[in-house]
Design a protein around this motif. Sequence first.
Motif, PDB file in Angstrom:
ATOM      1  N   SER A 165      66.827  82.113  54.593  1.00 26.85           N
ATOM      2  CA  SER A 165      67.408  82.859  53.476  1.00 26.85           C
ATOM      3  C   SER A 165      66.608  82.632  52.190  1.00 26.85           C
ATOM      4  CB  SER A 165      68.860  82.430  53.267  1.00 26.85           C
ATOM      5  OG  SER A 165      69.621  82.654  54.435  1.00 26.85           O
ATOM      6  N   TYR A 166      66.174  81.410  51.976  1.00 26.75           N
ATOM      7  CA  TYR A 166      65.361  81.132  50.787  1.00 26.75           C
ATOM      8  C   TYR A 166      64.026  81.866  50.861  1.00 26.75           C
ATOM      9  CZ  TYR A 166      62.661  78.611  47.289  1.00 26.75           C
ATOM     10  OH  TYR A 166      61.871  78.286  46.221  1.00 26.75           O
ATOM     11  N   LEU A 167      63.436  81.915  52.045  1.00 26.02           N
ATOM     12  CA  LEU A 167      62.188  82.665  52.198  1.00 26.02           C
ATOM     13  C   LEU A 167      62.412  84.148  51.914  1.00 26.02           C
ATOM     14  CD1 LEU A 167      59.206  82.653  53.011  1.00 26.02           C
ATOM     15  CD2 LEU A 167      59.937  82.982  55.385  1.00 26.02           C
ATOM     16  N   ALA A 168      63.562  84.684  52.334  1.00 27.16           N
ATOM     17  CA  ALA A 168      63.876  86.089  52.036  1.00 27.16           C
ATOM     18  C   ALA A 168      63.988  86.313  50.535  1.00 27.16           C
ATOM     19  CB  ALA A 168      65.173  86.478  52.727  1.00 27.16           C
ATOM     20  N   TYR A 169      64.578  85.369  49.817  1.00 20.28           N
ATOM     21  CA  TYR A 169      64.699  85.499  48.364  1.00 20.28           C
ATOM     22  C   TYR A 169      63.325  85.476  47.699  1.00 20.28           C
ATOM     23  CZ  TYR A 169      66.096  84.557  43.560  1.00 20.28           C
ATOM     24  OH  TYR A 169      66.254  84.621  42.195  1.00 20.28           O
ATOM     25  N   GLU A 170      62.411  84.669  48.238  1.00 23.21           N
ATOM     26  CA  GLU A 170      61.073  84.607  47.667  1.00 23.21           C
ATOM     27  C   GLU A 170      60.279  85.873  47.980  1.00 23.21           C
ATOM     28  OE1 GLU A 170      59.712  82.311  45.696  1.00 23.21           O
ATOM     29  OE2 GLU A 170      61.644  81.273  45.612  1.00 23.21           O
ATOM     30  N   MET A 203      68.056  91.624  54.247  1.00 16.81           N
ATOM     31  CA  MET A 203      66.862  90.780  54.315  1.00 16.81           C
ATOM     32  C   MET A 203      67.222  89.325  54.563  1.00 16.81           C
ATOM     33  SD  MET A 203      63.950  91.997  51.631  1.00 16.81           S
ATOM     34  CE  MET A 203      62.961  90.625  52.227  1.00 16.81           C
ATOM     35  N   VAL A 204      68.247  88.834  53.867  1.00 18.25           N
ATOM     36  CA  VAL A 204      68.673  87.445  54.053  1.00 18.25           C
ATOM     37  C   VAL A 204      69.143  87.215  55.481  1.00 18.25           C
ATOM     38  CG1 VAL A 204      70.451  85.774  53.385  1.00 18.25           C
ATOM     39  CG2 VAL A 204      69.229  87.052  51.635  1.00 18.25           C
TER      40      VAL A 204
END
Length: 307
Positions: A137-142, A175-176
């Motif tokens: 999820s953090y990678l999706a935010y980036e 995306m998340v």
Amino acid sequence: MQPTRVGKGVMPLTEHLRELRHRLVASMLALAITTVVGWLLRGWLLHQLTGPACTITHVHGIGQPTRQCHNGLLVNTGILSPLSLSFKVALTAGVILASPVWSYQLWAFIAPGLYKREKKYALGFAFAAVPLFFGGSYLAYEVFPKALQVLTSFNPSSFSLSLPGEEFLGFFLRMVLVFGLSFEMPLLMVLLNYLGIVSADRLRSWWRQTVFLIFVFAAVATPTGDPLTMTVLAVPICVLYFLALVVATLHDRAGERRLAGSPDGQLDDHQASAPDLTPSALDLPEPVNISRLVSAQPTAAHPDDPA
């Protein structure tokens, strides 16, 4: 799932339903509390969420520019749209914050029906799944700002662009979800190996096909379809896949060492073990000496004996 045993009996269906209701009530209560927290933090969350869209400079929106969003790209359409958007943001935050509670309640409900080994594995993998999902999820935010930059670059210069709030939030959540669940696939491979369904040798023989399928999945799952975003998703999954392969190999080798110490450790899975033909000592009573019993004097006279 095997029935839960209570004492020497089996838990009836009503007990299962009562326990399920208890677990659901606890999960819903935790979700309600965390959703309230998300509602109180909705302003900050919306600012963090909409920041990538509001920093796009090569497009202009149809909305009125604001202090937080200078390009006027984000808009709400309809009377109920602001309330609906705020509630969705609060609910999403509540689900994430309450994940330790509802995941534990799910585990506590299914644990009594598992064997001891399955229970140990399932608990470990349940704890490992949470940080992996958050990592995805953090990678999706980036990656999210880059995805917006690519998608909005197709807008012709003669057109203005608007991003409705609910559509924008739905795009981000998709995306998340895709990135988070993608990071769970290597963990599923390790779980199948620990349960004895697939061996490390079999996983190793599939590595070329697996890497190819990972890149195909990344190309289909990423909304932009550009090579950079696809690679950003595919490379971490490949790294996790090879780490899962290492864990499965170490697990299989440990199992082989345990089998090597047993008499049947060298046998094939479909070969029967050799029977033990060594005779064992029989626990028989000592032989009775008949002559000693005949010569022995009676301890008491019987009434029918002659005087």
